[in-house]
Each structure stands twice: as structure tokens, then as C-alpha cells.
Design a protein around this motif. Structure first.
Motif, PDB file in Angstrom:
ATOM      1  N   VAL A 105      32.339 -62.945  54.912  1.00 31.16           N
ATOM      2  CA  VAL A 105      30.973 -62.706  55.397  1.00 31.16           C
ATOM      3  C   VAL A 105      30.949 -61.574  56.409  1.00 31.16           C
ATOM      4  O   VAL A 105      30.114 -60.662  56.326  1.00 31.16           O
ATOM      5  CB  VAL A 105      30.381 -64.003  55.995  1.00 31.16           C
ATOM      6  N   PHE A 106      31.853 -61.594  57.389  1.00 27.58           N
ATOM      7  CA  PHE A 106      31.856 -60.550  58.399  1.00 27.58           C
ATOM      8  C   PHE A 106      32.298 -59.206  57.810  1.00 27.58           C
ATOM      9  O   PHE A 106      31.829 -58.155  58.248  1.00 27.58           O
ATOM     10  CB  PHE A 106      32.717 -60.939  59.601  1.00 27.58           C
ATOM     11  N   LEU A 108      31.619 -58.183  54.711  1.00 27.06           N
ATOM     12  CA  LEU A 108      30.430 -57.676  54.015  1.00 27.06           C
ATOM     13  C   LEU A 108      29.380 -57.183  55.003  1.00 27.06           C
ATOM     14  O   LEU A 108      28.733 -56.160  54.777  1.00 27.06           O
ATOM     15  CB  LEU A 108      29.838 -58.765  53.111  1.00 27.06           C
ATOM     16  N   ARG A 109      29.235 -57.896  56.108  1.00 30.17           N
ATOM     17  CA  ARG A 109      28.278 -57.471  57.135  1.00 30.17           C
ATOM     18  C   ARG A 109      28.697 -56.123  57.725  1.00 30.17           C
ATOM     19  O   ARG A 109      27.865 -55.249  57.933  1.00 30.17           O
ATOM     20  CB  ARG A 109      28.184 -58.524  58.227  1.00 30.17           C
ATOM     21  N   TRP A 110      29.986 -55.946  57.976  1.00 30.14           N
ATOM     22  CA  TRP A 110      30.481 -54.689  58.530  1.00 30.14           C
ATOM     23  C   TRP A 110      30.223 -53.535  57.568  1.00 30.14           C
ATOM     24  O   TRP A 110      29.801 -52.454  57.979  1.00 30.14           O
ATOM     25  CB  TRP A 110      31.966 -54.805  58.836  1.00 30.14           C
ATOM     26  N   ARG A 115      27.866 -53.363  55.306  1.00 28.77           N
ATOM     27  CA  ARG A 115      26.426 -53.097  55.296  1.00 28.77           C
ATOM     28  C   ARG A 115      26.000 -52.301  56.527  1.00 28.77           C
ATOM     29  O   ARG A 115      25.233 -51.341  56.438  1.00 28.77           O
ATOM     30  CB  ARG A 115      25.653 -54.413  55.235  1.00 28.77           C
ATOM     31  N   LEU A 116      26.511 -52.679  57.696  1.00 31.12           N
ATOM     32  CA  LEU A 116      26.174 -51.950  58.918  1.00 31.12           C
ATOM     33  C   LEU A 116      26.708 -50.516  58.877  1.00 31.12           C
ATOM     34  O   LEU A 116      26.044 -49.584  59.337  1.00 31.12           O
ATOM     35  CB  LEU A 116      26.726 -52.683  60.140  1.00 31.12           C
ATOM     36  N   ARG A 137      27.185 -48.674  56.171  1.00 28.39           N
ATOM     37  CA  ARG A 137      26.341 -47.913  55.245  1.00 28.39           C
ATOM     38  C   ARG A 137      25.000 -47.559  55.884  1.00 28.39           C
ATOM     39  O   ARG A 137      24.499 -46.456  55.722  1.00 28.39           O
ATOM     40  CB  ARG A 137      26.116 -48.703  53.953  1.00 28.39           C
ATOM     41  N   THR A 138      24.428 -48.504  56.622  1.00 25.78           N
ATOM     42  CA  THR A 138      23.158 -48.250  57.304  1.00 25.78           C
ATOM     43  C   THR A 138      23.320 -47.145  58.345  1.00 25.78           C
ATOM     44  O   THR A 138      22.483 -46.246  58.448  1.00 25.78           O
ATOM     45  CB  THR A 138      22.641 -49.536  57.981  1.00 25.78           C
TER      46      THR A 138
END
Length: 82
Positions: free
Chosen positions: A48-49, A51-53, A55-56, A58-59
Motif C-alpha cells: 500500500v505504501f 503504491l502510494r509513493w 502515485r505521489l 507521478r503527481t
């Protein structure tokens, strides 16, 4: 084998060490549950972390590209550099 911590009508799986037959080992269900549950939880949190990293990251990359492209002018309209 009588044990104080387990009711007499409950069966408990035991293992005898091959090196010393006088040592008996049991696997309490709570220990197994904590180790397996804890391991599964740690793996899930890592995914989870991760995938969150991603996503952040890429943003942030998209935001930087947007900012840089808005500051760059077309050819001929850039101010002269002295």
C-alpha cells in the motif's frame, strides 16, 4: 500429557525434538496467528505504501512538468539574455 494451561478436554499438538526426546514443543494458536497475521499485515502495508509513493511521485512529476511548460515561451518571445 497433563498441562495446567489447557483444559483437559482439549487436544494440543506437540512435537518432540529429535535431538532430545525429553523436550516437548507445542505451537499455541495465538502465536501462530500473531506471526502469520503480522507478516501478512506488514506485506500489505509495504504494498500500500509503495503504491502510494508511486502515485505521489507521478503527481509531483506532472506538477513540475506543468509548471516548467507554463514558464517556457515559444521561440522568438523569450527575453534576451545579456
Amino acid at each position: 500429557m497433563p498441562v495446567r494451561s489447557v483444559p483437559s478436554d482439549r487436544e494440543v499438538g506437540i512435537e518432540v525434538l529429535a535431538s532430545d526426546h525429553s523436550v516437548v514443543v507445542s505451537k499455541p494458536w495465538l502465536d501462530v496467528l500473531l506471526f502469520r497475521g503480522g507478516g501478512i499485515t506488514l506485506v500489505a502495508l509495504a504494498v500500500v505504501f509503495g503504491l502510494r509513493w508511486v502515485r505521489l511521485a507521478r503527481t509531483a512529476t506532472a506538477e513540475l512538468r506543468r509548471r516548467i511548460s507554463s514558464q517556457v515561451h515559444s521561440n522568438g518571445s523569450n527575453p534576451p539574455v545579456n
